[in-house]
Design a protein around this motif. Structure first.
Motif, PDB file in Angstrom:
ATOM      1  N   GLN A 256       0.832  -1.213   0.000  1.00 41.69           N
ATOM      2  CA  GLN A 256       0.000   0.000   0.000  1.00 41.69           C
ATOM      3  C   GLN A 256       0.865   1.261   0.000  1.00 41.69           C
ATOM      4  N   LYS A 257       1.967   1.217   0.731  1.00 40.26           N
ATOM      5  CA  LYS A 257       2.888   2.365   0.729  1.00 40.26           C
ATOM      6  C   LYS A 257       3.470   2.592  -0.663  1.00 40.26           C
ATOM      7  N   LEU A 258       3.818   1.500  -1.333  1.00 40.15           N
ATOM      8  CA  LEU A 258       4.373   1.605  -2.687  1.00 40.15           C
ATOM      9  C   LEU A 258       3.344   2.162  -3.666  1.00 40.15           C
ATOM     10  N   LEU A 259       2.106   1.727  -3.516  1.00 41.41           N
ATOM     11  CA  LEU A 259       1.040   2.243  -4.383  1.00 41.41           C
ATOM     12  C   LEU A 259       0.778   3.717  -4.107  1.00 41.41           C
ATOM     13  N   LYS A 260       0.756   4.063  -2.830  1.00 43.47           N
ATOM     14  CA  LYS A 260       0.507   5.460  -2.444  1.00 43.47           C
ATOM     15  C   LYS A 260       1.623   6.367  -2.937  1.00 43.47           C
ATOM     16  N   GLY A 261       2.870   5.856  -2.959  1.00 45.17           N
ATOM     17  CA  GLY A 261       4.012   6.644  -3.408  1.00 45.17           C
ATOM     18  C   GLY A 261       4.250   6.561  -4.905  1.00 45.17           C
ATOM     19  N   ASN A 262       3.323   5.929  -5.636  1.00 48.14           N
ATOM     20  CA  ASN A 262       3.416   5.803  -7.093  1.00 48.14           C
ATOM     21  C   ASN A 262       4.711   5.104  -7.548  1.00 48.14           C
ATOM     22  N   ARG A 263       5.169   4.159  -6.757  1.00 47.21           N
ATOM     23  CA  ARG A 263       6.419   3.457  -7.079  1.00 47.21           C
ATOM     24  C   ARG A 263       6.065   2.164  -7.835  1.00 47.21           C
ATOM     25  N   MET A 264       5.769   2.314  -9.111  1.00 44.91           N
ATOM     26  CA  MET A 264       5.243   1.224  -9.919  1.00 44.91           C
ATOM     27  C   MET A 264       6.236   0.058 -10.046  1.00 44.91           C
ATOM     28  N   THR A 265       7.483   0.357 -10.386  1.00 43.96           N
ATOM     29  CA  THR A 265       8.460  -0.708 -10.613  1.00 43.96           C
ATOM     30  C   THR A 265       8.684  -1.537  -9.359  1.00 43.96           C
ATOM     31  N   ARG A 266       8.837  -0.867  -8.215  1.00 41.16           N
ATOM     32  CA  ARG A 266       9.059  -1.575  -6.963  1.00 41.16           C
ATOM     33  C   ARG A 266       7.814  -2.382  -6.572  1.00 41.16           C
ATOM     34  N   PHE A 267       6.642  -1.791  -6.798  1.00 48.37           N
ATOM     35  CA  PHE A 267       5.401  -2.517  -6.492  1.00 48.37           C
ATOM     36  C   PHE A 267       5.309  -3.793  -7.313  1.00 48.37           C
ATOM     37  N   ARG A 268       5.585  -3.698  -8.612  1.00 47.66           N
ATOM     38  CA  ARG A 268       5.493  -4.874  -9.476  1.00 47.66           C
ATOM     39  C   ARG A 268       6.472  -5.955  -9.019  1.00 47.66           C
ATOM     40  N   THR A 269       7.690  -5.530  -8.663  1.00 55.21           N
ATOM     41  CA  THR A 269       8.696  -6.492  -8.219  1.00 55.21           C
ATOM     42  C   THR A 269       8.231  -7.220  -6.958  1.00 55.21           C
ATOM     43  N   GLU A 270       7.737  -6.446  -5.994  1.00 54.38           N
ATOM     44  CA  GLU A 270       7.310  -7.026  -4.716  1.00 54.38           C
ATOM     45  C   GLU A 270       6.060  -7.886  -4.878  1.00 54.38           C
ATOM     46  N   TYR A 271       5.086  -7.370  -5.600  1.00 60.82           N
ATOM     47  CA  TYR A 271       3.785  -8.034  -5.719  1.00 60.82           C
ATOM     48  C   TYR A 271       3.879  -9.306  -6.556  1.00 60.82           C
ATOM     49  N   LEU A 272       4.558  -9.232  -7.685  1.00 61.93           N
ATOM     50  CA  LEU A 272       4.624 -10.384  -8.580  1.00 61.93           C
ATOM     51  C   LEU A 272       5.559 -11.471  -8.066  1.00 61.93           C
ATOM     52  N   ALA A 273       6.370 -11.157  -7.042  1.00 59.32           N
ATOM     53  CA  ALA A 273       7.213 -12.174  -6.424  1.00 59.32           C
ATOM     54  C   ALA A 273       6.418 -13.090  -5.499  1.00 59.32           C
ATOM     55  N   LEU A 274       5.221 -12.646  -5.121  1.00 62.40           N
ATOM     56  CA  LEU A 274       4.370 -13.438  -4.240  1.00 62.40           C
ATOM     57  C   LEU A 274       3.716 -14.590  -4.994  1.00 62.40           C
ATOM     58  N   HIS A 275       3.298 -15.610  -4.257  1.00 63.39           N
ATOM     59  CA  HIS A 275       2.500 -16.685  -4.838  1.00 63.39           C
ATOM     60  C   HIS A 275       1.168 -16.097  -5.306  1.00 63.39           C
ATOM     61  N   SER A 276       0.619 -16.649  -6.399  1.00 60.35           N
ATOM     62  CA  SER A 276      -0.619 -16.096  -6.972  1.00 60.35           C
ATOM     63  C   SER A 276      -1.774 -16.125  -5.973  1.00 60.35           C
TER      64      SER A 276
ATOM     65  N   ALA B 187      -5.157 -11.298 -14.697  1.00 55.82           N
ATOM     66  CA  ALA B 187      -5.901 -12.545 -14.969  1.00 55.82           C
ATOM     67  C   ALA B 187      -5.342 -13.685 -14.132  1.00 55.82           C
ATOM     68  N   ASN B 188      -4.034 -13.732 -14.000  1.00 58.78           N
ATOM     69  CA  ASN B 188      -3.395 -14.763 -13.179  1.00 58.78           C
ATOM     70  C   ASN B 188      -3.808 -14.627 -11.718  1.00 58.78           C
ATOM     71  N   VAL B 189      -3.952 -13.372 -11.263  1.00 63.41           N
ATOM     72  CA  VAL B 189      -4.411 -13.112  -9.896  1.00 63.41           C
ATOM     73  C   VAL B 189      -5.845 -13.604  -9.726  1.00 63.41           C
ATOM     74  N   PHE B 190      -6.711 -13.238 -10.663  1.00 68.58           N
ATOM     75  CA  PHE B 190      -8.130 -13.597 -10.558  1.00 68.58           C
ATOM     76  C   PHE B 190      -8.344 -15.109 -10.699  1.00 68.58           C
ATOM     77  N   ASP B 191      -7.461 -15.795 -11.430  1.00 68.09           N
ATOM     78  CA  ASP B 191      -7.578 -17.250 -11.534  1.00 68.09           C
ATOM     79  C   ASP B 191      -7.357 -17.926 -10.188  1.00 68.09           C
ATOM     80  N   SER B 192      -6.703 -17.220  -9.267  1.00 67.00           N
ATOM     81  CA  SER B 192      -6.422 -17.781  -7.944  1.00 67.00           C
ATOM     82  C   SER B 192      -7.447 -17.373  -6.897  1.00 67.00           C
TER      83      SER B 192
END
Length: 456
Positions: free
Chosen positions: A16-36, A64-69
Motif C-alpha cells: 500500500q505504501k508503494l502504491l501510495k508513493g506511485n512506485r510502480m516498478t518496486r510494487f510490481r517487483t514485490e507483488y509479482l514475487a508473491l505466490h498467486s 488474470a493470473n491473480v483472478f484465476d487464484s
C-alpha cells in the motif's frame, strides 16, 4: 526481509505504501514475487484507491493470473472490481483467464449488458471459447470444465506429440494428461506425461495409449463428477458430448471447489442459514435469516399448544415440568445426529444406500442409544426426586422420544430426495422443532398413564 518471509499484514502495509508513493516498478517487483494465491488475497484486501493503481500497474494477463487464484465462492462478489475497470481492460483480463473461471465470473455479473460488451471486446478465440461454456447448465460437468487441454491424434508418433505439448503447454490448464482423439475429435484414449517422456520417439500414440478412459458426459451432475475424481484419484477428468467428442476437461482444483460448495450447501441446510452469504449490514443478515426463524416459531407454537393441552396433568404432578426441556433437548440432539449421517450418505452417492436397510440400521442405533440414555435418566431422576415411578416415566419417555427423533432424522431427508426436493430443507432446526413436538406428546401421554403414582 524477503517478501515470502513477511506476514500477510506486513505485505499489505508495504504494498500500500508503494502504491501510495506511485512506485510502480518496486510494487510490481514485490507483488509479482508473491505466490498467486497471496496476490489474490492481498488484492481482495485493498481499498478501491489502491485497486485503481493496481489496474494501472499490472497488465491484463498479470491480473488474470491473480483472478484465476481467487476462491470460487468469491466470484459472486467480483462485480465491483470489473465496474472499476474500463471495459477494454476488463475484457482483456477475462480473455486471459482460464475459460471456466471467466465464465463463472461472467455468470455472476449483475449487468448483463456489460457481459455482451466484454464478449465483443475480447479476442475472437477467447470469446468463442467462453461462449461454448457459458451456455451449459449450472452445476453440471459442462459448467465447470475448461477447454484449455492438450489433445493429440492417435496416428501421431511420440516425437510430434511431445513437440505439440511443448507448444501448447503454456495455455493449457494441466499437461499431466494428454488426451487422444480420432479424426472426428472423439475421445479414444489417454497418455500421461510420464508415458511421453519414457517411451521411444518413434512409437505411435495408439500403441501406448490407455484406451480405458474414465470420462463424464457434459450434462452429468457436478457432485457425481467430484465423486468420480475422488474415487479414481484423478488430476483431471475428460468431458465428452453424446457423440463422444472431447469437449473439455475438469481439473482437480475445480473439483475441490465443488466439494467445498456441496459441503457448504449441506452445512447451510443443517443450520437453516446460507453460510456463504455475506451482508453489508446486520439488518441484511437478519432479513435473510427471518423466514426460517418465523417458520420455526409457528412450528414451536404447535409444541406450546400441545403442552397447554396437558395443563391439568402438569397441575396434578408439577414435577413433570422439570424434565420437559431435558427430554425435548436430548431428542432434538439425537435427531440432528441422525440427520447429519443421513445427509452425508445422500451426498456420498457412490455408496449403495438401500432405503430399508438404512432405516433399520438407524432404528437399531436409536434403540440401543435410547435404552442406555433412558436407563441413565430413569435412575438419576428416581434418586433425585425419590420417586422411581417418576424415574420410570422419564426413562421410557426419553427412550421413545430418542427412537422417534432418530427415525425422523434418517427418514425425512430420504423421503425429500425421493420426492425430488433438496434434503437440506430438512435442516437441524426443523428436525429439532419436530422432535420437540413429538417428544412432548410422548412424554405427557406416558405420564398421564401413571398420574396417580406421580402425585405427591
Amino acid at each position: 526481509m524477503e517478501v515470502f518471509e513477511r506476514s500477510f499484514e506486513e505485505n499489505i502495509e508495504i504494498l500500500q505504501k508503494l502504491l501510495k508513493g506511485n512506485r510502480m516498478t518496486r510494487f510490481r517487483t514485490e507483488y509479482l514475487a508473491l505466490h498467486s494465491y497471496d496476490q489474490a488475497k492481498i488484492f481482495l484486501a485493498f481499498e478501491e484507491e489502491y485497486r485503481e493503481k493496481v489496474y494501472q500497474y499490472l497488465s491484463p494477463s498479470e491480473l488474470a493470473n491473480v483472478f484465476d487464484s481467487v476462491e470460487t465462492e468469491q466470484h459472486d462478489y467480483m462485480d465491483v472490481y470489473f465496474e472499476e475497470m474500463n471495459n477494454t481492460y476488463a475484457a482483456a483480463v477475462l480473455g486471459d483467464m482460464y475459460a471456466d473461471n471467466a465464465v463463472d465470473i461472467l455468470n455472476n455479473l449483475s449487468d448483463r449488458e456489460r457481459v455482451n460488451i466484454y464478449m465483443h471486446l475480447m479476442k475472437p478465440a477467447s470469446a468463442r471459447e467462453i461462449s461454448q461454456l457459458i451456455n451449459y447448465l449450472d452445476d453440471t460437468a459442462g459448467s465447470i470444465m475448461t477447454t484449455e487441454f492438450v489433445s493429440v491424434q492417435e496416428g501421431e508418433d511420440l516425437k510430434s506429440a511431445y513437440q505439440h505439448l511443448k507448444n501448447v503447454a503454456s495455455s493449457a490448464e494441466t499437461i499431466y494428461y494428454v488426451y487422444v482423439v480420432d479424426d472426428n475429435k472423439r475421445l479414444v484414449g489417454v497418455i500421461s506425461l510420464r508415458d511421453l517422456i519414457l517411451n521411444e520417439d518413434s512409437k505411435l500414440i495408439r500403441d501406448i495409449m490407455n484406451t480405458r478412459v474414465i470420462a463424464v458426459q457434459v450434462n452429468d451432475d457436478q457432485e457425481e463428477v467430484a465423486k468420480m475424481v475422488m474415487d479414481y484419484n484423478l488430476l483431471a477428468l475428460p468431458v465428452v458430448g453424446f457423440d463422444q467428442e472431447l469437449l473439455g476437461i475438469i481439473t482437480v482444483d475445480d473439483i475441490i471447489d465443488v466439494i467445498q460448495e456441496e459441503a457448504d450447501s449441506d452445512y447451510s441446510g443443517l443450520a437453516a442459514v446460507n453460510v456463504n452469504e455475506e451482508h453489508e449490514t446486520p439488518f441484511g443478515a437478519a432479513k435473510s435469516r427471518l423466514p426460517w426463524l418465523i417458520t420455526l416459531l409457528f412450528l414451536g407454537l404447535g409444541t406450546a399448544s400441545l403442552i397447554s393441552q396437558y395443563e391439568e396433568v402438569i397441575a396434578t404432578a408439577s414435577v413433570l415440568s422439570s424434565f420437559v426441556t431435558l427430554i425435548t433437548g436430548t431428542a432434538g440432539n439425537a435427531g440432528t445426529q441422525s440427520l447429519a449421517v443421513a445427509v452425508r450418505k445422500l451426498a456420498n452417492k457412490s455408496e449403495e444406500d438401500n432405503f430399508f436397510n438404512s432405516l433399520t440400521f438407524e432404528l437399531l442405533t436409536g434403540v440401543f442409544t435410547a435404552i442406555i440414555v433412558g436407563a441413565t435418566i430413569a435412575v438419576v431422576a428416581g434418586l433425585w426426586k425419590q420417586n422411581f415411578i417418576l424415574g420410570f416415566v422419564i426413562g421410557i419417555a426419553m427412550a421413545a422420544a430418542i427412537i422417534v427423533a432418530n427415525l425422523a432424522g434418517a427418514l425425512i431427508p430420504k423421503l425429500m430426495t425421493r420426492l425430488g426436493f433438496d434434503p437440506a430443507v430438512a435442516s437441524g432446526p426443523f428436525i429439532s422443532t419436530l422432535s420437540d413436538l413429538t417428544s412432548v406428546l410422548i412424554y405427557f401421554s406416558i405420564a398421564s398413564l401413571f398420574l396417580e403414582q406421580l402425585t405427591y
